[in-house]
Design a protein around this motif. Sequence first.
Motif, PDB file in Angstrom:
ATOM      1  N   PRO A  98       9.675   8.595  -6.548  1.00  0.00           N
ATOM      2  CA  PRO A  98       9.014   7.315  -6.263  1.00  0.00           C
ATOM      3  C   PRO A  98       9.819   6.453  -5.294  1.00  0.00           C
ATOM      4  N   ALA A  99       9.094   5.782  -4.400  1.00  0.00           N
ATOM      5  CA  ALA A  99       9.721   4.798  -3.523  1.00  0.00           C
ATOM      6  C   ALA A  99       9.902   3.498  -4.294  1.00  0.00           C
ATOM      7  N   GLU A 100      10.856   2.692  -3.838  1.00  0.00           N
ATOM      8  CA  GLU A 100      11.125   1.400  -4.462  1.00  0.00           C
ATOM      9  C   GLU A 100      10.725   0.226  -3.579  1.00  0.00           C
ATOM     10  N   ILE A 101      10.613   0.480  -2.278  1.00  0.00           N
ATOM     11  CA  ILE A 101      10.254  -0.553  -1.299  1.00  0.00           C
ATOM     12  C   ILE A 101       9.322   0.084  -0.278  1.00  0.00           C
ATOM     13  N   GLY A 102       8.313  -0.655   0.164  1.00  0.00           N
ATOM     14  CA  GLY A 102       7.460  -0.222   1.259  1.00  0.00           C
ATOM     15  C   GLY A 102       7.779  -1.020   2.506  1.00  0.00           C
ATOM     16  N   MET A 103       7.781  -0.339   3.670  1.00  0.00           N
ATOM     17  CA  MET A 103       8.124  -1.006   4.928  1.00  0.00           C
ATOM     18  C   MET A 103       7.181  -0.517   6.037  1.00  0.00           C
ATOM     19  N   MET A 104       6.702  -1.460   6.840  1.00  0.00           N
ATOM     20  CA  MET A 104       5.786  -1.158   7.938  1.00  0.00           C
ATOM     21  C   MET A 104       6.346  -1.696   9.242  1.00  0.00           C
ATOM     22  N   ASN A 105       6.261  -0.877  10.303  1.00  0.00           N
ATOM     23  CA  ASN A 105       6.715  -1.347  11.608  1.00  0.00           C
ATOM     24  C   ASN A 105       5.799  -2.463  12.110  1.00  0.00           C
ATOM     25  N   ILE A 123       0.840  -1.188   0.000  1.00  0.00           N
ATOM     26  CA  ILE A 123       0.000   0.000   0.000  1.00  0.00           C
ATOM     27  C   ILE A 123       0.881   1.246   0.000  1.00  0.00           C
ATOM     28  N   TYR A 124       1.870   1.285   0.910  1.00  0.00           N
ATOM     29  CA  TYR A 124       2.744   2.454   0.975  1.00  0.00           C
ATOM     30  C   TYR A 124       3.523   2.623  -0.328  1.00  0.00           C
ATOM     31  N   LEU A 125       3.982   1.518  -0.876  1.00  0.00           N
ATOM     32  CA  LEU A 125       4.713   1.586  -2.135  1.00  0.00           C
ATOM     33  C   LEU A 125       3.809   2.102  -3.249  1.00  0.00           C
ATOM     34  N   TRP A 126       2.595   1.591  -3.319  1.00  0.00           N
ATOM     35  CA  TRP A 126       1.637   2.066  -4.314  1.00  0.00           C
ATOM     36  C   TRP A 126       1.406   3.566  -4.162  1.00  0.00           C
ATOM     37  N   ALA A 127       1.222   4.017  -2.910  1.00  0.00           N
ATOM     38  CA  ALA A 127       0.912   5.426  -2.657  1.00  0.00           C
ATOM     39  C   ALA A 127       2.037   6.356  -3.092  1.00  0.00           C
ATOM     40  N   THR A 128       3.259   5.860  -3.087  1.00  0.00           N
ATOM     41  CA  THR A 128       4.402   6.727  -3.392  1.00  0.00           C
ATOM     42  C   THR A 128       5.098   6.343  -4.693  1.00  0.00           C
TER      43      THR A 128
END
Length: 195
Positions: free
Chosen positions: A15-22, A1-6
Amino acid sequence: IYLWATSNDDYPGTPAEIGMMNPGGLRADLLFGDDGVMTVRDVADVQPFANTLVTVTLTGAALKAVLEEQWQLTASGEVPSRPYLQLGLSDNFSYIFDSSRPRMERIVGLSINDEPVKPDETYNIVMPTFLAAGGDNFHSLNNNVGVQDTGLIDLDAFVSWIRSETAASPEGVTPDVKRNGIEIIGLPENNTFVA
């Protein structure tokens, strides 16, 4: 989701290349209700913190260090009550680990879009501000100089993603159950995929 958003066409930033969640960022399951309707309240129950999303620029070696910190130590070097906290990662990213190895040597392979992560190359990773500030004992992220505010709130990004997915597919949203981390025990010491 975070990756899609950015990384979608509407996002104006780098653009981000990886999404990461705590690990503690999700607080409930998002369940399919009897009527099949998902409300914003349902989504907010899953992700209730309203963190800003930021992109953090890390080298491949620094990214490996963050993943090594899933085996937790406090700032004073003690093992906390929860000794392992697993990060949530976007589906384009995967890693191989061997938990029998010494601390900070357990991650033996990293890949993004099925290509090996290079130790000296930099990668843009999107994550909540809590994690970017070293929350949940991910100390190597604390005081990182490559942090950029995306202007997005995590809950808003989640809701936008759901709306996008449901507009694209009448069947609705299907969870991804792919494993990002795979354990292989007993690789020879010189058999590592990252420096």
